[in-house]
Design an enzyme around this catalytic site. Structure first.
Site, PDB file in Angstrom:
ATOM      1  N   GLU A 230       0.865  -1.180   0.000  1.00 21.98           N
ATOM      2  CA  GLU A 230       0.000   0.000   0.000  1.00 21.98           C
ATOM      3  C   GLU A 230       0.904   1.234   0.000  1.00 21.98           C
ATOM      4  O   GLU A 230       1.836   1.318   0.803  1.00 21.98           O
ATOM      5  CB  GLU A 230      -0.903   0.024   1.233  1.00 21.98           C
ATOM      6  CG  GLU A 230      -1.820   1.228   1.264  1.00 21.98           C
ATOM      7  CD  GLU A 230      -2.611   1.361   2.562  1.00 21.98           C
ATOM      8  OE1 GLU A 230      -3.472   2.255   2.639  1.00 21.98           O
ATOM      9  OE2 GLU A 230      -2.347   0.584   3.502  1.00 21.98           O
ATOM     10  N   ARG A 450       5.764 -13.451   9.521  1.00 25.11           N
ATOM     11  CA  ARG A 450       6.140 -12.043   9.502  1.00 25.11           C
ATOM     12  C   ARG A 450       7.496 -11.867  10.186  1.00 25.11           C
ATOM     13  O   ARG A 450       7.819 -12.554  11.151  1.00 25.11           O
ATOM     14  CB  ARG A 450       5.077 -11.223  10.232  1.00 25.11           C
ATOM     15  CG  ARG A 450       5.419  -9.745  10.355  1.00 25.11           C
ATOM     16  CD  ARG A 450       4.274  -8.981  10.967  1.00 25.11           C
ATOM     17  NE  ARG A 450       4.652  -7.593  11.241  1.00 25.11           N
ATOM     18  CZ  ARG A 450       3.790  -6.635  11.564  1.00 25.11           C
ATOM     19  NH1 ARG A 450       2.513  -6.912  11.638  1.00 25.11           N
ATOM     20  NH2 ARG A 450       4.205  -5.409  11.804  1.00 25.11           N
ATOM     21  N   LYS A 460       3.222   1.016   9.868  1.00 24.07           N
ATOM     22  CA  LYS A 460       3.401   2.294   9.178  1.00 24.07           C
ATOM     23  C   LYS A 460       2.710   3.426   9.927  1.00 24.07           C
ATOM     24  O   LYS A 460       3.180   4.565   9.921  1.00 24.07           O
ATOM     25  CB  LYS A 460       2.882   2.180   7.741  1.00 24.07           C
ATOM     26  CG  LYS A 460       3.809   1.394   6.832  1.00 24.07           C
ATOM     27  CD  LYS A 460       3.353   1.400   5.396  1.00 24.07           C
ATOM     28  CE  LYS A 460       2.194   0.471   5.165  1.00 24.07           C
ATOM     29  NZ  LYS A 460       1.865   0.316   3.736  1.00 24.07           N
TER      30      LYS A 460
END
Length: 740
Positions: A230, A450, A460
């Site tokens: 994104e 992860r 973020k």
């Protein structure tokens, strides 16, 4: 007659330079104007012309090519129209709309005006080229075929334009010179440049492959993967794992990777993030087939949403958000769930229009409100948002959610395997359910763990908080886990790649230490980086050698004793030399010490002030002494005006807790002191350092040059590079050191 073109370094007039190259008009460039200044052409008679379009028209009038501008009244006026239109390509929100307009125009035209090249073509061509990667990704696709055909034909006809773009179009289309060209213009020490470039090459030979893991139902030559960030921040080390694993599997199965920007939330996204994500992907060496955007498929996504509404697989809900969340948690169906198709379509149109009624609604999938997996309890597919989109402006008032867009675009683009971190595991059922409702075959999901690191935030949203509150310099701050941040800290990309690929595609969750990554980095930089000498400026101590050279002399010595490619340096030998205060207080009277790269000396006298601080040492050279018998091996610098000022910077973690719990507020554990600067003096050879160069300060560690030598009073800024040892941070701290 050669013209002189002056302009700001950050915004070169690409069209003017391109026109001069094409037209055979000799120009010299002077990129020294202040940012925001208008470009100027200096003519021999002392006159000056200003402004992009004025300069373009002037170039066309003195050109060796006829008809670049001077045509009949109608065509000259049409050229003027295009010159006024060309700047639109610099507008992020209108870029693709402009591409579409010119693409349609070129359907029946070979050139923009008339039947030959004009400065209109050069201005529009330069406008596209100046956006860098953004246009390149579209150019390689089939979206604007007429525009790409026209662009390519001009590039083929006038090959000199390759030189123009290579020099003046930066990797992210900012108009700044590319990194390679800046290197050519600025680096004077060729050996040093080679050293800093050779580190990765030495290590590549020894890279270990990731653990062999198979993708389900993968066929060699048919695997198609996507890396879909994104554009709401910069690429961080966690994203790097996903990107590199995609590339690993693509290479293993002889398939391909596409880059797709999941740009469905205009509140968080911007062209800055798109440009820097592309820059970071290039830094990682990811080879991709093309770049796409979820927003490319907004029309098809809206059609699919309406199709599902008509089929009774989705509905429009105006339940307030908090109530909706509670109902989902409790498994309670919305009162809107059984509305008629007609009522849902009516409200859907209100949403599309962005009306007051529409903004109260969202579209939800009709899945299973009683399923134990809460992700399939009628997830939201579409919601209203009045914020203009960074690519397409204010065209849409409704935007798809990630949960709706991702399964659609994955299937639509022919993705065979979607790599996702295991944090999304509970949403896999939702992903497959939605794809089935849409009528698509299932895309295989492959999960990997992860990457979590101690004392590190990868959210973020949380990283943005540090940026917005001024606790860091920006997304490339060396304390940040972003690709740009850790590279600026001194990490070689090859070390990051090796670190990630050695973990493999494991699904096991673990909390990693940074030490292993930095230890890998040390193995890459230590064999090749040049050695230099520094002395901490505060309380440094003079050592006077009574039998030292009355006249200073210079020797040329290697910068790295085991790697000739590091080059050579000049070392000055004098009677009076500087040593660090910490070394001075460790010496006893009549002790023999070794002065590195010189020989032994015997300290005969130690002078102290009233508070007991060592202020001066006196001694004699004893060059015939054995270095094997001395306890102290000292770094030193000559007392000389040629020494350079240094600012040695060390960093600590941004948070003080190794691992945050889910309900813990990160603001409560923000580290108040994460940067410490220590003034120092360095050997004169360090004047030749360039930004990004890696070096070792002997007995002090490894460093990356962040700010090179500019003038004597401005210090060279060196960032300390961790070496993987468990050691105190901020190790160069001194009393009254500058902290942040």
């Amino acid at each position: 007659m050669e013209l002189k073109l002056s302009f700001p370094a950050d915004s070169p007039p690409l069209a003017v330079i391109a026109a001069a190259k094409i037209a055979g008009v000799p120009i010299s460039t002077d990129p020294t104007l202040t940012p925001g200044s208008t470009p100027i052409i200096h003519i021999d008679n002392g006159q000056k012309l200003r402004g992009n379009f004025v300069l373009l028209r002037y170039i066309s009038r003195v050109a060796n090519i006829p008809d670049l501008y001077q045509r009949d009244a109608c065509e000259s006026s049409q050229i003027d129209e295009w010159l006024e239109y060309a700047p639109i390509f610099a507008s992020g929100s209108q870029f693709e709309e402009a591409c579409g307009y010119v693409d349609g125009y070129l359907l029946q035209h070979t050139f923009l005006v008339g039947h030959s090249l004009s400065i209109a073509d050069i201005a529009v061509w330069s406008g596209l080229a100046g956006t860098g990667k953004r246009w390149e990704s579209l150019r390689s696709s089939k979206k604007y075929q007429n525009l790409a055909r026209w662009f390519n034909s001009i590039l083929t006809e006038y090959g000199v334009l390759n030189e123009v773009t290579a020099t003046y179009v930066g990797k992210k289309g900012s108009g700044k010179p590319t990194a390679s060209k800046l290197k050519e213009q600025q680096v004077s020490n060729a050996n040093l440049a080679k050293v800093n470039g050779d580190a990765a090459d030495k290590e590549k030979e020894g890279r270990k492959p990731t653990s062999e893991v198979d993708l389900p139902d993968a066929e060699v030559g048919k695997v198609r993967l996507r890396f879909a960030p994104e554009p709401s921040g910069y690429l961080h080390i966690g994203h790097s794992k996903a990107a590199l694993l995609n590339q690993y599997f693509a290479e293993r199965y002889q398939g391909e990777v596409i880059i797709r920007f999941d740009d469905t939330n205009p509140d968080k996204e911007s062209n800055e993030f798109v440009d820097n994500l592309l820059k970071d992907i290039e830094t990682l060496g990811i080879k991709y087939r093309t770049v796409t955007y979820t927003s490319d498929y907004f029309p098809q996504l809206m059609e699919m949403a309406e199709k599902l509404i008509r089929e009774g697989k989705a509905y429009v809900d105006d339940t307030p958000r908090e109530q909706m969340q509670k109902e989902r948690m409790d498994g309670i169906e919305s009162r809107c769930r059984n509305n008629s198709v007609e009522e849902n379509l009516k409200l859907w149109k209100e949403m599309i229009a962005g009306s007051e009624r529409g903004t109260m609604c969202c579209v939800r999938g009709k899945l299973d409100m009683q399923d134990p997996n809460k992700s399939v309890r009628d997830p939201v597919y579409y919601r209203c948002n009045q914020t203009p989109h960074h690519r397409i402006g204010a065209k849409y008032k409704v935007y798809p959610t990630y949960d709706f867009a991702c399964p659609f675009v994955d299937a639509f683009e022919g993705i065979t395997h979607a790599l996702r971190s295991s944090e999304y595991h509970d949403r896999n059922d939702q992903y497959y359910w939605i794809q089935t409702d849409m009528g698509f075959s299932k895309v295989h999901i492959y999960e990997f763990s992860r990457l979590n690191l101690v004392y590190t935030l990868l959210s973020k949203r949380k990283l943005l908080w540090f940026v917005q509150n001024g606790l860091v310099e920006g997304w490339d701050d060396p304390r940040f886990p972003t690709v740009q941040g850790i590279v600026r800290r001194g990490l070689k990309i090859e070390a990051l790649i090796q670190f990630i690929l050695e973990q493999g595609a494991s699904k096991n969750l673990n909390l990693m230490e940074w030490d292993k990554l930095w230890a890998t980095n040390k193995k890459i930089i230590d064999p090749v980086c040049p050695r230099h000498t520094a002395v901490i400026e505060e309380r440094r101590v003079l050592l006077t050698l009574s039998n030292g050279p009355d006249d200073p002399f210079v020797r040329i010595v290697p910068k790295h004793k085991k790697y000739a490619g590091a080059g050579e340096k000049a070392t000055t030998y004098t009677k009076r030399i500087w040593i660090d205060y910490d070394d001075a207080v460790s010496i006893s009277v009549n002790e023999e010490v070794t002065l590195m790269d010189w020989g032994n000396a015997i300290v005969k006298e130690i002078q102290k002030d009233q508070e007991g601080n060592v202020t001066h040492l006196s001694g004699i050279l004893h060059l015939e002494g054995s270095v094997k018998t001395t306890k102290l091996k000292l770094t030193w610098l000559p007392e000389s005006d040629e020494l350079v000022k240094l600012s040695v910077v060390d960093f600590d973690y941004l948070i003080t807790k190794k691992k945050l719990e889910e309900d813990e507020n990160f603001v409560d554990v923000v580290n108040p002191c994460t940067r410490k600067e220590t003034p120092a003096l360095g050997d004169s050879n360090m004047r030749n350092l360039q930004r990004g160069d890696v070096l070792q300060l002997e007995r002090k560690g490894y460093f990356r040059c962040d700010v090179p030598f500019l003038r004597p009073q401005k210090p060279i800024v060196l960032f300390a590079i961790p070496d993987g040892k468990q050691q105190p941070v901020l190790r160069f701290a001194v009393p009254d050191g500058k902290t942040k």
